[in-house]
Enzyme design. Structure first.
Site, PDB file in Angstrom:
ATOM      1  N   LEU A 105       0.875  -1.167   0.000  1.00 31.09           N
ATOM      2  CA  LEU A 105       0.000   0.000   0.000  1.00 31.09           C
ATOM      3  C   LEU A 105       0.912   1.216   0.000  1.00 31.09           C
ATOM      4  CD1 LEU A 105      -2.673  -0.956   2.706  1.00 31.09           C
ATOM      5  CD2 LEU A 105      -2.860  -1.179   0.219  1.00 31.09           C
ATOM      6  N   ASP A 106       0.617   2.218  -0.820  1.00 32.24           N
ATOM      7  CA  ASP A 106       1.502   3.372  -0.855  1.00 32.24           C
ATOM      8  C   ASP A 106       1.400   4.171   0.440  1.00 32.24           C
ATOM      9  OD1 ASP A 106      -0.539   5.494  -1.097  1.00 32.24           O
ATOM     10  OD2 ASP A 106      -0.855   4.733  -3.121  1.00 32.24           O
ATOM     11  N   ARG A 107       2.294   5.118   0.594  1.00 37.12           N
ATOM     12  CA  ARG A 107       2.390   5.875   1.854  1.00 37.12           C
ATOM     13  C   ARG A 107       1.069   6.518   2.240  1.00 37.12           C
ATOM     14  NH1 ARG A 107       6.988   8.098   4.193  1.00 37.12           N
ATOM     15  NH2 ARG A 107       8.154   7.628   2.279  1.00 37.12           N
ATOM     16  N   ASP A 108       0.301   6.968   1.255  1.00 35.58           N
ATOM     17  CA  ASP A 108      -0.933   7.706   1.546  1.00 35.58           C
ATOM     18  C   ASP A 108      -2.175   6.829   1.581  1.00 35.58           C
ATOM     19  OD1 ASP A 108       0.442  10.162   1.669  1.00 35.58           O
ATOM     20  OD2 ASP A 108       0.435  10.310  -0.512  1.00 35.58           O
ATOM     21  N   THR A 109      -1.996   5.517   1.451  1.00 36.06           N
ATOM     22  CA  THR A 109      -3.131   4.588   1.522  1.00 36.06           C
ATOM     23  C   THR A 109      -3.104   3.852   2.853  1.00 36.06           C
ATOM     24  OG1 THR A 109      -3.138   4.281  -0.877  1.00 36.06           O
ATOM     25  CG2 THR A 109      -4.231   2.595   0.433  1.00 36.06           C
TER      26      THR A 109
END
Length: 242
Positions: free
Chosen positions: A101-105
């Site tokens: 999951l990316d940093r903002d997810t």
């Protein structure tokens, strides 16, 4: 497996460090009797400083990943591994995230040291459903569901169309999307292809496995029954391509 190697592989230290634990009498059985390096016993009966050993190899964790954390071992900033006991970084085999999951997810993240299970979940051929909820910058137009379900949507810079995905509208600017692939930033790019922008994104389920009340930053180990739910179709209200 010899006790020294077992304990070292769980991250308690090098073999030399673990030998020192034995010399100091800090390795005991459940009754408090001191264990020696050549003793034979089961994993669950070993104690270090009176505490049970960490879980054995074959560990699968369910984590509620907060925003701001990266699924990496080496990136700068906060890492999802920072949320686990420090010595777990030294486990052998190592714990790895099942996809990213990316940093903002935020939301559901699985970690395991079982390579076969990891690849079984992330393989496109496994058709494992991942369910996301997205907050959007603009109102949905109304045609996104048909576009995502068509099996013809092509993302920028890619050469094969996406597999059909299921959209459920939750509010004018909020939607649930179920995908069976794991392409780079897939959900964000899908909404971008429809002329919208994802402002916040959370993965809420993998198959029928959900966060079940875990708060951001919390995690728990999964048993075989829980792991099996990841391979089941999502609950009917989650939506999944039929």
């Amino acid at each position: 497996m010899k006790l020294v190697r077992l304990i070292a592989n769980l991250g308690y230290g090098s073999r030399r460090d673990v030998m020192q634990l034995f010399r100091e009498g800090r390795v005991t059985d459940a009754a408090g009797d001191v264990l020696y390096t050549d003793d034979r016993t089961v994993h669950g009966d070993v104690r270090i400083d009176g505490e049970p050993l960490d879980p054995p190899a074959g560990l699968v964790l369910l984590m509620h990943k907060p925003t701001g954390y990266t699924c990496s071992r080496k990136d700068a900033g906060r890492l999802v591994y920072d949320l686990l006991p420090p010595r777990w970084r030294r486990r052998d085999p190592a714990l790895s995230t099942v996809g990213r999951l990316d940093r903002d997810t935020s939301g559901m993240l699985l970690l395991t040291d079982d390579g076969a299970l990891l690849h079984r979940i992330i393989s496109p051929r496994a058709n494992v459903a991942k369910v996301y909820e997205a907050a959007l910058a603009r109102d949905l137009r109304g045609d996104e569901g048909a576009l995502f379900a068509s099996g013809t949507l092509m993302l920028e810079s890619e050469t094969t169309p996406l597999a059909p995905a299921q959209l459920t509208v939750l509010a004018p600017r909020r939607a649930r999307l179920t995908v069976t692939e794991g392409r780079y930033h897939q959900v964000r790019r899908m909404f971008a292809a429809s002329g919208n922008h994802v402002e916040a994104l959370e993965r809420v389920a993998i198959g029928r496995l959900t966060l079940e009340g875990l708060a951001p930053g919390q995690w728990r180990a999964l048993d075989a029954d829980a792991i099996a739910r990841a391979f089941e179709p999502p609950a009917p209200d989650a939506g999944v391509p039929g």
